[in-house]
Design a protein around this motif. Structure first.
Motif, PDB file in Angstrom:
ATOM      1  N   ASP A 207     -22.390  14.188 -58.210  1.00 43.49           N
ATOM      2  CA  ASP A 207     -22.142  15.533 -58.755  1.00 43.49           C
ATOM      3  C   ASP A 207     -23.337  16.103 -59.515  1.00 43.49           C
ATOM      4  O   ASP A 207     -23.188  16.836 -60.499  1.00 43.49           O
TER       5      ASP A 207
ATOM      6  N   ASP B 161     -16.036  23.088 -57.026  1.00 45.53           N
ATOM      7  CA  ASP B 161     -15.550  22.985 -58.394  1.00 45.53           C
ATOM      8  C   ASP B 161     -16.550  23.695 -59.304  1.00 45.53           C
ATOM      9  O   ASP B 161     -17.664  23.205 -59.519  1.00 45.53           O
TER      10      ASP B 161
ATOM     11  N   PRO C  89     -24.246  20.999 -56.785  1.00 49.31           N
ATOM     12  CA  PRO C  89     -23.555  19.752 -56.424  1.00 49.31           C
ATOM     13  C   PRO C  89     -22.610  19.900 -55.235  1.00 49.31           C
ATOM     14  O   PRO C  89     -22.004  20.946 -55.020  1.00 49.31           O
ATOM     15  N   ARG C  90     -22.512  18.794 -54.485  1.00 54.26           N
ATOM     16  CA  ARG C  90     -21.608  18.674 -53.341  1.00 54.26           C
ATOM     17  C   ARG C  90     -22.014  19.564 -52.169  1.00 54.26           C
ATOM     18  O   ARG C  90     -21.178  20.071 -51.431  1.00 54.26           O
TER      19      ARG C  90
ATOM     20  N   SER D 232     -20.765  13.196 -53.920  1.00 54.93           N
ATOM     21  CA  SER D 232     -19.627  13.757 -54.654  1.00 54.93           C
ATOM     22  C   SER D 232     -18.729  12.679 -55.235  1.00 54.93           C
ATOM     23  O   SER D 232     -18.534  11.617 -54.630  1.00 54.93           O
ATOM     24  N   GLN D 233     -18.155  12.961 -56.412  1.00 54.17           N
ATOM     25  CA  GLN D 233     -17.171  12.061 -57.006  1.00 54.17           C
ATOM     26  C   GLN D 233     -15.793  12.217 -56.361  1.00 54.17           C
ATOM     27  O   GLN D 233     -14.923  11.388 -56.551  1.00 54.17           O
TER      28      GLN D 233
ATOM     29  N   VAL E 213     -17.972  21.595 -62.291  1.00 52.74           N
ATOM     30  CA  VAL E 213     -18.975  20.617 -61.861  1.00 52.74           C
ATOM     31  C   VAL E 213     -20.288  21.313 -61.530  1.00 52.74           C
ATOM     32  O   VAL E 213     -21.384  20.880 -61.945  1.00 52.74           O
ATOM     33  N   GLU E 214     -20.201  22.400 -60.778  1.00 46.52           N
ATOM     34  CA  GLU E 214     -21.400  23.123 -60.344  1.00 46.52           C
ATOM     35  C   GLU E 214     -22.149  23.715 -61.520  1.00 46.52           C
ATOM     36  O   GLU E 214     -23.380  23.576 -61.639  1.00 46.52           O
TER      37      GLU E 214
ATOM     38  N   GLY F 193     -24.991  15.778 -63.403  1.00 53.37           N
ATOM     39  CA  GLY F 193     -24.214  14.790 -62.668  1.00 53.37           C
ATOM     40  C   GLY F 193     -23.467  13.815 -63.559  1.00 53.37           C
ATOM     41  O   GLY F 193     -23.512  13.879 -64.788  1.00 53.37           O
TER      42      GLY F 193
END
Length: 345
Positions: free
Chosen positions: A55, A175, A112-113, A120-121, A178-179, A41
């Motif tokens: 994230d 994304d 994430p997300r 989330s960002q 990110v993931e 994150g």
């Protein structure tokens, strides 16, 4: 008191009704440690100095007595979360418990997300999308509203209800960077584990392998997309364009896929010839790509096995073999492969 007793009985009856199909008595499991944590994150700060953590991934873990050396990391697919691996739509044990009983520590991740990792960002609009019938077909339960003949999916109304309800939305744009940053962070925290991924989670796996040395093996269930071919060789002879279903990578990146054993498994009702149903035809392409990719990796000294279940006499499996009616038999395939590769002791 009478009200309390009636409420208790009502809840008990509802609970028993929901579990009516789960009649198998299992022996108790001994778990020496369990819990959950967030992994990876980012942190951002506004002009006033206030922070925002986001994230990251969410992980639920269980460690049995005398665990095997490598834990299993379970990673879900598109529009899913850790529920994929917990239990089946009709209430039977999922892979999380099946392999815990076999002595593996299990780490069930939501990327994430999504779900419990929903902070989330980036903003996203979560709105109703009336797409369940499309996924019913694409996930090869049947061509809606019909079931495939002999399908290994429970045909009662309640199971389908549960299945549709485990679909969960994204809380930010999908994304892969990110993931996969969060996924790689989990493997680095564990210091070595086996990836057990499903569907889009397999795509994330191919993107994560170059980021960490701690993925020791991969079991990929019904993966499609981002099959990575070396860009100093011809592109695969396949009827899709580069970009999503496959990508070209540098020889150095491709070499990373030759270092670890991998098992790729696909279910039933995948067309052998081009289909006029796009949701089904994509699986014809993905299965062919998987075999082409495995041959390429193995030619470069890798160790990839592809199993198409009907080719070994197992029929009716959907896109979710880990929760199909024969999921214990499917789990045996994975367990035997882990044993052959020396990954369970």
């Amino acid at each position: 008191m009478r009200t309390i007793i009636l409420s208790f009985l009502t809840c008990l009856l509802l609970f028993c009704g929901a579990k009516a199909q789960n009649t198998t008595k299992m022996p108790p499991m001994v778990v020496v440690e369990q819990g959950s944590f967030l992994i990876g994150g980012t942190v951002t700060t506004d002009k006033q100095g206030n922070t925002y953590h986001a994230d990251h991934g969410y992980v639920f873990y269980q460690i049995p007595t005398n665990p095997r050396p490598y834990p299993l990391v379970f990673l879900h697919g598109i529009h899913q979360a850790s529920k994929t691996w917990e239990s089946t739509p009709d209430g039977r044990e999922g892979f999380q418990n099946i392999f815990l009983r076999q002595g593996f520590s299990t780490y069930n991740m939501t990327h994430p997300r999504r779900g419990n990792a929903g902070r989330s960002q980036e903003k996203a609009l979560v709105e109703p999308v009336f797409d369940e019938q499309i996924w019913y077909t694409k996930w090869r339960i049947g061509v809606y509203p019909d079931y495939f003949e002999g399908v290994q999916f429970p045909k009662d109304k309640e199971s389908l209800e549960q299945f549709f309800r485990q679909i969960t939305p994204n809380t930010g744009p999908m994304d892969f960077e990110v993931e996969t940053d969060a996924i790689a962070a989990l493997f680095d925290k564990l210091g070595g584990a086996i990836m057990v991924a499903h569907s889009r989670g397999v795509m994330q796996t191919w993107k994560t392998i170059p980021k960490t040395e701690n993925i020791k093996a991969v079991v990929a269930w019904e993966g499609g997309g981002f099959f990575s071919f070396p860009d100093d060789e011809p592109r695969p002879d396949i009827d899709v364009d580069e970009g999503i279903e496959y990508i070209m990578v540098s020889p150095d990146t491709f070499e990373r896929f030759t270092r670890i054993p991998m098992l790729l498994v696909y279910g039933d009702n995948i067309p052998e010839a081009k289909s006029n149903i796009p949701e089904l035809d994509i699986w014809r392409i993905r299965l062919r790509l998987a075999k082409l990719w495995a041959a390429t990796v193995n030619r470069h000294g890798g160790d990839v096995t592809v199993i198409h279940l009907p080719e070994i006499g197992i029929y009716g499996n959907t896109h979710f073999p880990m929760s199909d009616l024969n999921n214990t038999k499917i789990a045996e395939i994975m367990a035997k492969w882990l044993e052959r590769k020396g990954l369970n002791n």
